[in-house]
Motif scaffolding. Structure first.
Motif, PDB file in Angstrom:
ATOM      1  N   ALA A 372      -8.309  -1.535  -3.870  1.00  0.00           N
ATOM      2  CA  ALA A 372      -7.872  -0.177  -4.214  1.00  0.00           C
ATOM      3  C   ALA A 372      -6.370  -0.085  -3.972  1.00  0.00           C
ATOM      4  O   ALA A 372      -5.797  -0.904  -3.240  1.00  0.00           O
ATOM      5  CB  ALA A 372      -8.606   0.841  -3.350  1.00  0.00           C
ATOM      6  N   VAL A 373      -5.743   0.864  -4.626  1.00  0.00           N
ATOM      7  CA  VAL A 373      -4.293   1.015  -4.451  1.00  0.00           C
ATOM      8  C   VAL A 373      -3.973   2.496  -4.285  1.00  0.00           C
ATOM      9  O   VAL A 373      -4.588   3.371  -4.894  1.00  0.00           O
ATOM     10  CB  VAL A 373      -3.525   0.398  -5.645  1.00  0.00           C
ATOM     11  N   ASP A 374      -3.018   2.799  -3.435  1.00  0.00           N
ATOM     12  CA  ASP A 374      -2.483   4.153  -3.333  1.00  0.00           C
ATOM     13  C   ASP A 374      -1.035   4.072  -2.879  1.00  0.00           C
ATOM     14  O   ASP A 374      -0.496   2.982  -2.679  1.00  0.00           O
ATOM     15  CB  ASP A 374      -3.340   5.039  -2.416  1.00  0.00           C
ATOM     16  N   GLY A 375      -0.440   5.218  -2.778  1.00  0.00           N
ATOM     17  CA  GLY A 375       0.972   5.262  -2.361  1.00  0.00           C
ATOM     18  C   GLY A 375       1.885   5.654  -3.502  1.00  0.00           C
ATOM     19  O   GLY A 375       3.029   6.056  -3.281  1.00  0.00           O
ATOM     20  N   LEU A 376       1.389   5.519  -4.762  1.00  0.00           N
ATOM     21  CA  LEU A 376       2.204   5.900  -5.916  1.00  0.00           C
ATOM     22  C   LEU A 376       1.286   6.671  -6.874  1.00  0.00           C
ATOM     23  O   LEU A 376       0.342   6.081  -7.421  1.00  0.00           O
ATOM     24  CB  LEU A 376       2.775   4.647  -6.587  1.00  0.00           C
ATOM     25  N   PRO A 377       1.495   7.955  -7.064  1.00  0.00           N
ATOM     26  CA  PRO A 377       0.581   8.758  -7.883  1.00  0.00           C
ATOM     27  C   PRO A 377       0.408   8.171  -9.276  1.00  0.00           C
ATOM     28  O   PRO A 377       1.390   7.805  -9.926  1.00  0.00           O
ATOM     29  CB  PRO A 377       1.270  10.134  -7.939  1.00  0.00           C
ATOM     30  N   GLY A 378      -0.858   8.054  -9.679  1.00  0.00           N
ATOM     31  CA  GLY A 378      -1.176   7.598 -11.031  1.00  0.00           C
ATOM     32  C   GLY A 378      -1.432   6.114 -11.148  1.00  0.00           C
ATOM     33  O   GLY A 378      -2.020   5.652 -12.120  1.00  0.00           O
ATOM     34  N   VAL A 379      -0.996   5.324 -10.189  1.00  0.00           N
ATOM     35  CA  VAL A 379      -1.158   3.873 -10.313  1.00  0.00           C
ATOM     36  C   VAL A 379      -2.613   3.497 -10.054  1.00  0.00           C
ATOM     37  O   VAL A 379      -3.264   4.074  -9.175  1.00  0.00           O
ATOM     38  CB  VAL A 379      -0.179   3.121  -9.361  1.00  0.00           C
ATOM     39  N   VAL A 380      -3.149   2.562 -10.872  1.00  0.00           N
ATOM     40  CA  VAL A 380      -4.553   2.144 -10.732  1.00  0.00           C
ATOM     41  C   VAL A 380      -4.644   0.621 -10.795  1.00  0.00           C
ATOM     42  O   VAL A 380      -3.709  -0.048 -11.234  1.00  0.00           O
ATOM     43  CB  VAL A 380      -5.424   2.738 -11.881  1.00  0.00           C
ATOM     44  N   VAL A 381      -5.798   0.103 -10.350  1.00  0.00           N
ATOM     45  CA  VAL A 381      -6.065  -1.333 -10.471  1.00  0.00           C
ATOM     46  C   VAL A 381      -6.629  -1.568 -11.858  1.00  0.00           C
ATOM     47  O   VAL A 381      -7.650  -0.981 -12.230  1.00  0.00           O
ATOM     48  CB  VAL A 381      -7.074  -1.803  -9.396  1.00  0.00           C
ATOM     49  N   ARG A 382      -5.940  -2.393 -12.649  1.00  0.00           N
ATOM     50  CA  ARG A 382      -6.403  -2.604 -14.016  1.00  0.00           C
ATOM     51  C   ARG A 382      -7.361  -3.790 -14.091  1.00  0.00           C
ATOM     52  O   ARG A 382      -8.443  -3.694 -14.642  1.00  0.00           O
ATOM     53  CB  ARG A 382      -5.220  -2.826 -14.968  1.00  0.00           C
ATOM     54  N   HIS A 415       8.936   0.591  -5.837  1.00  0.00           N
ATOM     55  CA  HIS A 415       8.286   1.760  -5.232  1.00  0.00           C
ATOM     56  C   HIS A 415       7.183   1.268  -4.301  1.00  0.00           C
ATOM     57  O   HIS A 415       6.380   0.410  -4.705  1.00  0.00           O
ATOM     58  CB  HIS A 415       7.689   2.656  -6.315  1.00  0.00           C
ATOM     59  N   PRO A 416       7.124   1.775  -3.057  1.00  0.00           N
ATOM     60  CA  PRO A 416       6.111   1.257  -2.118  1.00  0.00           C
ATOM     61  C   PRO A 416       4.696   1.685  -2.505  1.00  0.00           C
ATOM     62  O   PRO A 416       4.476   2.842  -2.879  1.00  0.00           O
ATOM     63  CB  PRO A 416       6.523   1.880  -0.776  1.00  0.00           C
ATOM     64  N   VAL A 417       3.768   0.721  -2.421  1.00  0.00           N
ATOM     65  CA  VAL A 417       2.345   1.022  -2.631  1.00  0.00           C
ATOM     66  C   VAL A 417       1.570   0.324  -1.505  1.00  0.00           C
ATOM     67  O   VAL A 417       2.114  -0.512  -0.786  1.00  0.00           O
ATOM     68  CB  VAL A 417       1.828   0.505  -3.989  1.00  0.00           C
ATOM     69  N   ARG A 418       0.294   0.725  -1.363  1.00  0.00           N
ATOM     70  CA  ARG A 418      -0.579   0.074  -0.375  1.00  0.00           C
ATOM     71  C   ARG A 418      -1.783  -0.501  -1.102  1.00  0.00           C
ATOM     72  O   ARG A 418      -2.468   0.219  -1.837  1.00  0.00           O
ATOM     73  CB  ARG A 418      -1.055   1.093   0.657  1.00  0.00           C
ATOM     74  N   LEU A 419      -1.992  -1.796  -0.945  1.00  0.00           N
ATOM     75  CA  LEU A 419      -3.194  -2.414  -1.507  1.00  0.00           C
ATOM     76  C   LEU A 419      -4.237  -2.463  -0.390  1.00  0.00           C
ATOM     77  O   LEU A 419      -3.953  -2.924   0.727  1.00  0.00           O
ATOM     78  CB  LEU A 419      -2.883  -3.837  -1.983  1.00  0.00           C
ATOM     79  N   ARG A 420      -5.445  -1.963  -0.702  1.00  0.00           N
ATOM     80  CA  ARG A 420      -6.489  -1.903   0.326  1.00  0.00           C
ATOM     81  C   ARG A 420      -7.688  -2.741  -0.090  1.00  0.00           C
ATOM     82  O   ARG A 420      -8.057  -2.774  -1.272  1.00  0.00           O
ATOM     83  CB  ARG A 420      -6.940  -0.459   0.538  1.00  0.00           C
ATOM     84  N   LEU A 421      -8.267  -3.452   0.893  1.00  0.00           N
ATOM     85  CA  LEU A 421      -9.535  -4.146   0.657  1.00  0.00           C
ATOM     86  C   LEU A 421     -10.632  -3.237   1.184  1.00  0.00           C
ATOM     87  O   LEU A 421     -10.647  -2.901   2.375  1.00  0.00           O
ATOM     88  CB  LEU A 421      -9.573  -5.485   1.399  1.00  0.00           C
ATOM     89  N   LYS A 432      -2.427  -3.839   2.920  1.00  0.00           N
ATOM     90  CA  LYS A 432      -1.133  -4.510   2.931  1.00  0.00           C
ATOM     91  C   LYS A 432      -0.148  -3.684   2.109  1.00  0.00           C
ATOM     92  O   LYS A 432      -0.496  -3.162   1.054  1.00  0.00           O
ATOM     93  CB  LYS A 432      -1.237  -5.890   2.268  1.00  0.00           C
ATOM     94  N   SER A 433       1.080  -3.590   2.585  1.00  0.00           N
ATOM     95  CA  SER A 433       2.114  -2.888   1.823  1.00  0.00           C
ATOM     96  C   SER A 433       2.672  -3.827   0.762  1.00  0.00           C
ATOM     97  O   SER A 433       2.725  -5.046   0.953  1.00  0.00           O
ATOM     98  CB  SER A 433       3.247  -2.465   2.752  1.00  0.00           C
ATOM     99  N   ALA A 434       3.067  -3.267  -0.354  1.00  0.00           N
ATOM    100  CA  ALA A 434       3.685  -4.056  -1.418  1.00  0.00           C
ATOM    101  C   ALA A 434       4.652  -3.149  -2.176  1.00  0.00           C
ATOM    102  O   ALA A 434       4.737  -1.951  -1.890  1.00  0.00           O
ATOM    103  CB  ALA A 434       2.612  -4.610  -2.350  1.00  0.00           C
TER     104      ALA A 434
END
Ligand code: SF4
Ligand code: SF4
Length: 445
Positions: A372-382, A415-421, A432-434
């Motif tokens: 999953a990803v968050d931290g940037l509105p609208g961004v999704v895992v494609r 732009h900072p995002v967070r990838l979550r397992l 993890k931050s990315a």
């Protein structure tokens, strides 16, 4: 007849022992033969070390899981790529102890812990018993065959113990072909060593002996006698005969100091000689005294100057650090690497970023995660939103994130995002931050 020459027996008078003359020093009372303390202690240590070396892979104390690319240490499964600091710390402690320790305790490691020394001694003893020594050595082909066969069997046992470090438990009863090849080569090498080389290797070829010549100094642990005791040495050579490294502990030349394995057998021999004179022997195995003013208790354990104390503290610090890193490591770990070349702004206005997500599972069961990803509105895992990792395995998945056309476009740049397992229960296991990179110009897909 000279009365002193009459042999004692029934009806014959006992020999006359001259009475001590008044004023002459009384003859010392002999002590009972002392136990061979170094020989016994050393055999116990060597037996314990051999048992530990054989059992370590079975007990998961140390083994290399080549199938999963994992180092198993004290029950912890370490991925050299992921648990780099723990592995590095452990290797460093080993190197500091074995090589740095040469400055402090010389070849104590060789004499008490090295399996090559124990195996060589056993082979020498066996040869003496089966083939005899000197002229008695010509005992015929049957005995030579028995001796050679026993040595080869011992070599095969040691080779099997060594190969076992590289097998996973399921392979132990049905080892792969490469293991058989390794076993054969190792058996041949060890057998050749035990039949023809033995302690000559320690004397002439062992790199540890060469290193010792470079690092040792007058405060390195050694065997020897005090200068004031040299006058009472009887030159009986019992100590020389006890030494399997063919050096004399009474010499203080560089060859002796580089060859001596600090086994203490010569100390036992000298103790036996002097027990007949009612006192302990004059040979000792000990650390020389430290510099004046240096704490005596530190000198007694070999830390007789700042260099040695520093070395011991660094080794201890690294060992504690490695243990803490190992204990604090997660069963599952993740690393995220962006693939900047694959970042693009499409003509339609969507932004894509691709990441290599590596998940290591140090646990004994397989794990599955949703990304999953968050931290940037609208961004999704494609794509790449599901990662399955086998037990003790590691998987690198290519995960694509997308900021669809129509979402409020951020400015160009990172732009900072967070990838979550995310686990099966919906809880975040790791994150993890990315950086989500928005290119300035559009590029076609
Ligand atoms: S000199 Fe003494 S301590 Fe050194 S290897 Fe020989 S017997 Fe062992
Ligand atoms: S065993 Fe003791 S007394 Fe005999 S030669 Fe060696 S050091 Fe001297």
């Amino acid at each position: 007849m000279d009365r002193a020459s009459v042999k004692p027996g029934l009806g014959t008078p006992l020999p006359i022992v001259p009475a001590a003359t008044e004023g002459a020093p009384a003859r010392p009372t002999p002590l009972p033969p002392p136990p061979p303390r170094f020989a016994v202690a050393r055999r116990l240590v060597q037996g314990g070390v051999l048992a530990l070396l054989v059992l370590a892979p079975f007990l998961d104390l140390l083994r290399f899981d080549l199938v999963a690319g994992v180092l198993v240490l004290a029950g912890h499964r370490l991925h050299p790529g992921v648990d780099l600091w723990a592995v590095y710390g452990i290797v460093l402690v080993g190197l500091l102890w074995v090589f740095g320790g040469a400055l402090i305790h010389g070849r104590l490691w060789c004499g008490w812990l090295c399996p090559q020394t124990l195996a060589s001694e056993m082979a020498t003893k066996l040869e003496g018993k089966v083939l005899g020594k000197g002229r008695a050595a010509k005992r015929g082909p049957a005995r030579a065959l028995a001796y050679g066969g026993t040595v080869v069997a011992g070599a095969a046992f040691l080779a099997a113990a060594a190969v076992n470090y590289f097998l996973v438990p399921a392979q132990r009863l049905a080892p792969p072909q490469a293991a058989w090849v390794g076993f054969g080569v190792l058996t041949a090498l060890i057998a050749a060593d035990l039949l023809f080389v033995r302690h000559t290797f320690c004397l002439r070829a062992c790199p540890y002996g060469v290193l010792l010549q470079l690092v040792q100094d007058p405060k390195t642990m050694r065997v020897g006698m005090a200068d004031e005791d040299r006058a009472i040495c009887m030159n009986c050579k019992a100590c020389d005969r006890a030494c399997f490294m063919d050096v004399s502990p009474r010499d203080r030349d560089r060859r002796t100091e580089a060859a001596c394995l600090l086994c203490g057998l010569c100390v036992d021999a000298c103790d036996r000689v002097f027990a007949k004179r009612g006192r302990e022997g004059i040979l000792h195995l000990r650390f020389p005294a430290g510099k004046p003013g240096w704490p005596t208790w530190l000198s007694r354990i070999g830390l007789s100057d700042a260099r040695r104390l520093g070395l011991a503290l660094v080794t201890l610090g690294v060992a504690v650090g490695a243990v803490l890193v190992m204990r604090s490591r997660e069963g599952v770990s993740v690393t995220v690497r962006p693939r900047y070349d694959d970042s693009r702004l499409t003509a339609e206005g969507a932004v894509e970023n691709v990441f290599d997500v590596t998940v290591s599972n140090g646990e004994e069961t397989a794990r599955g995660f949703d990304v999953a990803v968050d931290g940037l509105p609208g961004v999704v895992v494609r794509t790449g939103g599901r990662i399955e990792v086998p037990a003790s395995g590691r998987v690198t998945a290519r995960v694509a994130l997308e900021l669809p056309a129509g979402a409020a476009p951020p400015t160009a740049g990172a732009h900072p995002v967070r990838l979550r397992l995310v686990g099966p229960d919906g809880a975040t296991v790791l994150e993890k931050s990315a950086s989500f990179f928005v290119p300035g110009k559009a590029r076609p897909r």
